[in-house]
Design a protein around this motif. Structure first.
Motif, mmCIF file in Angstrom:
data_model
loop_
_atom_site.group_PDB
_atom_site.id
_atom_site.type_symbol
_atom_site.label_atom_id
_atom_site.label_comp_id
_atom_site.label_asym_id
_atom_site.label_seq_id
_atom_site.Cartn_x
_atom_site.Cartn_y
_atom_site.Cartn_z
ATOM 1 N N ASP A 67 39.349 50.433 53.474
ATOM 2 C CA ASP A 67 39.910 51.657 52.933
ATOM 3 C C ASP A 67 41.144 52.021 51.949
ATOM 4 O OD1 ASP A 67 38.293 52.837 55.183
ATOM 5 O OD2 ASP A 67 39.887 52.089 56.707
ATOM 6 N N LEU A 68 40.485 51.165 50.780
ATOM 7 C CA LEU A 68 41.431 51.121 49.615
ATOM 8 C C LEU A 68 40.770 51.949 48.391
ATOM 9 C CD1 LEU A 68 42.367 47.444 49.459
ATOM 10 C CD2 LEU A 68 43.851 49.459 50.459
ATOM 11 N N VAL A 69 39.660 52.355 48.618
ATOM 12 C CA VAL A 69 38.872 53.236 47.811
ATOM 13 C C VAL A 69 38.168 54.298 48.500
ATOM 14 C CG1 VAL A 69 36.805 53.219 46.184
ATOM 15 C CG2 VAL A 69 38.689 51.680 45.924
ATOM 16 N N GLU A 70 38.339 55.584 47.830
ATOM 17 C CA GLU A 70 37.134 56.643 48.476
ATOM 18 C C GLU A 70 36.321 57.078 47.415
ATOM 19 O OE1 GLU A 70 40.175 59.765 49.753
ATOM 20 O OE2 GLU A 70 41.035 58.415 51.044
ATOM 21 N N SER A 71 35.502 57.894 47.721
ATOM 22 C CA SER A 71 34.381 58.332 46.851
ATOM 23 C C SER A 71 33.987 59.608 47.287
ATOM 24 C CB SER A 71 33.147 57.526 47.110
ATOM 25 O OG SER A 71 32.302 57.632 48.209
ATOM 26 N N ARG A 72 33.383 60.410 46.295
ATOM 27 C CA ARG A 72 32.967 61.763 46.412
ATOM 28 C C ARG A 72 31.928 61.777 45.429
ATOM 29 N NH1 ARG A 72 34.414 64.308 41.988
ATOM 30 N NH2 ARG A 72 36.748 64.155 40.978
ATOM 31 N N TYR A 73 30.983 62.808 45.274
ATOM 32 C CA TYR A 73 29.987 63.431 44.475
ATOM 33 C C TYR A 73 30.541 63.897 43.210
ATOM 34 C CZ TYR A 73 26.456 62.200 47.948
ATOM 35 O OH TYR A 73 25.658 61.698 48.830
ATOM 36 N N SER A 74 30.072 63.474 42.087
ATOM 37 C CA SER A 74 30.557 63.842 40.886
ATOM 38 C C SER A 74 30.074 65.257 40.694
ATOM 39 C CB SER A 74 29.933 63.260 39.711
ATOM 40 O OG SER A 74 30.070 63.696 38.464
ATOM 41 N N PHE A 75 31.376 66.092 40.073
ATOM 42 C CA PHE A 75 31.130 67.431 39.784
ATOM 43 C C PHE A 75 30.146 67.812 38.597
ATOM 44 C CE2 PHE A 75 35.531 67.758 41.445
ATOM 45 C CZ PHE A 75 35.343 68.091 42.900
ATOM 46 N N HIS A 76 30.013 66.706 37.515
ATOM 47 C CA HIS A 76 29.477 66.654 36.650
ATOM 48 C C HIS A 76 27.760 66.410 36.707
ATOM 49 C CE1 HIS A 76 32.740 67.473 34.232
ATOM 50 N NE2 HIS A 76 33.452 66.502 34.530
ATOM 51 N N ASP A 77 27.751 65.432 37.886
ATOM 52 C CA ASP A 77 26.254 65.073 38.275
ATOM 53 C C ASP A 77 26.363 64.752 39.459
ATOM 54 O OD1 ASP A 77 23.894 63.965 38.407
ATOM 55 O OD2 ASP A 77 24.038 62.648 36.699
ATOM 56 N N ALA A 78 25.773 65.600 40.344
ATOM 57 C CA ALA A 78 25.804 65.579 41.828
ATOM 58 C C ALA A 78 24.961 64.410 42.406
ATOM 59 C CB ALA A 78 25.154 66.819 42.560
ATOM 60 N N ARG A 79 23.981 63.859 41.261
ATOM 61 C CA ARG A 79 23.403 62.659 41.910
ATOM 62 C C ARG A 79 24.130 61.225 42.052
ATOM 63 N NH1 ARG A 79 19.260 62.703 37.041
ATOM 64 N NH2 ARG A 79 21.080 63.259 36.161
ATOM 65 N N LYS A 80 25.569 61.434 41.147
ATOM 66 C CA LYS A 80 26.351 60.089 41.244
ATOM 67 C C LYS A 80 27.420 60.360 41.901
ATOM 68 C CE LYS A 80 25.104 59.187 36.450
ATOM 69 N NZ LYS A 80 25.632 58.748 35.019
ATOM 70 N N GLN A 81 28.000 58.939 42.510
ATOM 71 C CA GLN A 81 29.261 59.171 43.237
ATOM 72 C C GLN A 81 30.532 58.659 42.073
ATOM 73 O OE1 GLN A 81 28.613 57.030 46.854
ATOM 74 N NE2 GLN A 81 29.104 58.755 47.941
ATOM 75 N N VAL A 82 31.700 59.128 42.482
ATOM 76 C CA VAL A 82 32.740 58.732 41.755
ATOM 77 C C VAL A 82 33.656 58.031 42.507
ATOM 78 C CG1 VAL A 82 32.306 60.087 39.505
ATOM 79 C CG2 VAL A 82 33.704 61.137 41.738
ATOM 80 N N TYR A 83 34.514 57.051 42.175
ATOM 81 C CA TYR A 83 35.310 56.469 43.158
ATOM 82 C C TYR A 83 36.743 56.544 42.729
ATOM 83 C CZ TYR A 83 30.929 54.242 44.577
ATOM 84 O OH TYR A 83 29.650 54.217 45.018
ATOM 85 N N PHE A 84 37.449 56.446 43.347
ATOM 86 C CA PHE A 84 39.252 56.657 43.198
ATOM 87 C C PHE A 84 39.941 56.009 44.365
ATOM 88 C CE2 PHE A 84 37.657 60.345 45.136
ATOM 89 C CZ PHE A 84 38.485 60.576 46.495
ATOM 90 N N LEU A 85 41.258 55.498 44.088
ATOM 91 C CA LEU A 85 41.950 54.696 44.927
ATOM 92 C C LEU A 85 42.637 55.618 46.076
ATOM 93 C CD1 LEU A 85 44.409 52.489 42.801
ATOM 94 C CD2 LEU A 85 42.205 51.991 43.845
ATOM 95 N N ALA A 86 42.373 55.274 47.281
ATOM 96 C CA ALA A 86 42.901 55.848 48.548
ATOM 97 C C ALA A 86 44.326 56.036 48.557
ATOM 98 C CB ALA A 86 42.423 55.314 49.732
ATOM 99 N N ASN A 87 44.979 57.189 48.770
ATOM 100 C CA ASN A 87 46.372 57.228 48.852
ATOM 101 C C ASN A 87 47.134 57.074 50.182
ATOM 102 O OD1 ASN A 87 46.772 58.178 46.314
ATOM 103 N ND2 ASN A 87 46.316 60.394 46.932
#
Length: 90
Positions: free
Chosen positions: A70-90
């Motif tokens: 649970d150190l990283v979270e993901s969501r679908y990209s706003f620019h390309d909904a086929r891709k997921q983008v990752y960011f550090l969890a707060n």
């Protein structure tokens, strides 16, 4: 400007001692991916591979390990909904 209302640039997940302790137990590739995400995120798996100079397969493994902890979270990209983008969890 009080310190309680302004968010400092050092207030990233990587500056949190608990986050760092959980990260310490992970493989070096996961640590590198987390460091890249700390510098600039959100990023796709391909962007992470490019920035970290790691193979795609290694980045996928690192992301899986980070997600398990649970150190990283993901969501679908706003620019390309086929891709997921990752960011550090707060």
């Amino acid at each position: 400007m009080s310190a309680t209302t302004e968010k400092s640039t050092s207030d990233t997940p990587m500056s949190d001692p608990e986050f760092r302790d959980r990260l310490r137990e992970l493989p070096p590739s996961a640590k590198l991916v987390a460091t890249v995400l700390d510098g600039s995120s959100p990023l796709s798996q391909g962007q992470l591979a490019e920035e970290s100079l790691l193979p795609d397969r290694t980045v996928r493994y690192a992301l899986n390990r980070l997600e398990e902890e649970d150190l990283v979270e993901s969501r679908y990209s706003f620019h390309d909904a086929r891709k997921q983008v990752y960011f550090l969890a707060n």
